[in-house]
Design an enzyme around this catalytic site. Structure first.
Site: not given
Ligand code: AMP
Length: 369
Positions: A193, A268, A307, A313, A325
């Site tokens: 994404k 989400r 990654r 991360r 996740r």
């Molecule tokens: P991402 O970079 O989108 O994979 O997000 C990494 C982490 O950030 C996720 O595993 C959640 O812990 C938190 N996070 C990101 N976006 C959201 C969201 N819309 N709602 C809840 N937690 C989020």
């Protein structure tokens, strides 16, 4: 939606709602006036439709006349002086009810009281079809109010935008933002994404908001929000809805002039999808599409492990957190496919292949919107 001159307007108050409000006003006024024959005074131009419908519904005999608000160029500066003209008949000892289409700042009312100051009327009452309490700056009592509205520009039912719109039988409200394109880029962690959003934001001139990136930025800067989010993110769990929604709202507000947004990692959950719908509605806009990158789970795990070697991360470094996740995605997030499908806004795209191939597939969907 309608367009008058250069502006767009959306439906706001239906003809039926206006009709109901006028019926109520006529009943209230007829009860108060009793058997007396009142003189209704419409303020032109805006009140012509209201005054006409009003007297048709008024259940007893009455008189109607009109006065007009005229503006003259001021002698000094560019200030306009507004004057009401046209009051010719003798209103001594009569019950007079002013019929206004809309009262906002109350400037016209000031003029009404000014010209009636020397008339020896029995009683002067004010009735207005629409009233903007937030804009009202005067202390004059408004005896009868049809519909209270927010302080936004409206047209229709006698009210115009630079001459146009008076003839429309309903009321329309100005659209604040024009023609945004708002996309939700969807898919499990590792679907690509962020990578794709980076290309699409330039191609379509959109603002990219990744909630994950905003959280990581906050963690790096050791903000309170960052500290809170970190405890969830490190385990691969979702940050609580209200925290995420408040943050997202603030990010959107920071970009008030955007042509549109690519939301990446948001919504989400159902609650987040509903909050996003409300936020877009407040901006007179909507989510145009959810575009989902569909990728096999084992490919996702491989991509994220890869990654993790360079991203730094914590949630990419450990296979069990990565799998958590992905599990969170299927448990809480995947259901959003139904939410957007039900609104005919879900578009699935094959997320495996080269980056360019996938950008091309996404572009085809966006171009067809
Ligand atoms: P991402 O970079 O989108 O994979 O997000 C990494 C982490 O950030 C996720 O595993 C959640 O812990 C938190 N996070 C990101 N976006 C959201 C969201 N819309 N709602 C809840 N937690 C989020």
């Amino acid at each position: 939606m309608i367009k008058l001159h250069d502006k767009y307007f959306k439906p706001f108050i239906s003809a039926q709602q206006i009709d109901n409000a006028i019926s109520r006003l006529t009943q209230e006024i007829a009860t108060d006036v009793g058997d007396e024959i009142p003189v209704f005074v419409g303020i032109l131009n805006g009140s012509f439709m209201f005054a006409s419908d009003f007297v048709k519904k008024y259940p007893k005999p009455c008189e109607i006349t009109f006065i007009k608000l005229a503006s003259y160029e001021g002698l000094k500066s560019s200030d306009d002086i507004h004057r009401l003209i046209g009051l010719t008949q003798d209103l001594t000892d009569r019950t007079v009810v002013i019929l206004e289409d809309i009262i906002d700042s109350g400037k016209t009312l000031y003029e009404v009281y000014r010209i009636f100051k020397n008339e020896k009327v029995k009683e002067l009452k004010i009735a207005t079809l629409f009233f903007k309490p937030e804009a009202y700056k005067k202390d004059y009592k408004l005896h009868y109010v049809g519909i209270e509205i927010p302080d936004k520009f409206i047209v229709g039912y006698g009210l115009d935008y630079d001459g146009l719109g008076r003839d429309i039988p309903e009321v329309y409200q100005i659209k604040m933002t024009q023609h945004m394109t708002n996309l939700v880029l969807f898919g499990p962690p590792g679907a690509g994404k962020g990578t794709q959003a980076n290309f699409l934001k330039d191609k379509y001139n959109l603002v990219h908001i990744s909630t994950g990136d905003v959280f990581r930025h906050n963690i790096k800067n050791e903000t309170a929000l960052g500290m809170l989010a970190k405890s969830y993110m490190d385990k691969g769990e979702l940050v609580p809805d209200q925290v995420t929604i408040d943050m997202l709202n603030a990010e959107v507000e920071k970009n008030a002039d955007a042509n549109g947004f690519i939301f990446d990692g948001f919504p989400r959950t159902d609650a987040q999808a509903e909050a996003l719908e409300k936020l877009m509605k407040d901006k007179d806009s909507e989510i145009n599409a959810m575009i989902a990158l569909e990728v096999d789970d084992e490919v996702l795990v491989q991509r994220l492990m890869e990654r993790g070697k360079t991203s730094g991360r914590a949630d990419d470094a450990d296979e069990s957190i990565i799998r958590n996740r992905i599990k969170e995605y299927y448990k809480k997030t995947a259901i959003l496919k139904d939410y957007y499908s039900a609104r005919n806004k879900y578009f699935g795209v094959d997320g495996e292949g080269s980056i360019e191939e996938i950008t091309e597939r996404l572009s085809e969907v966006i171009n067809a919107l």
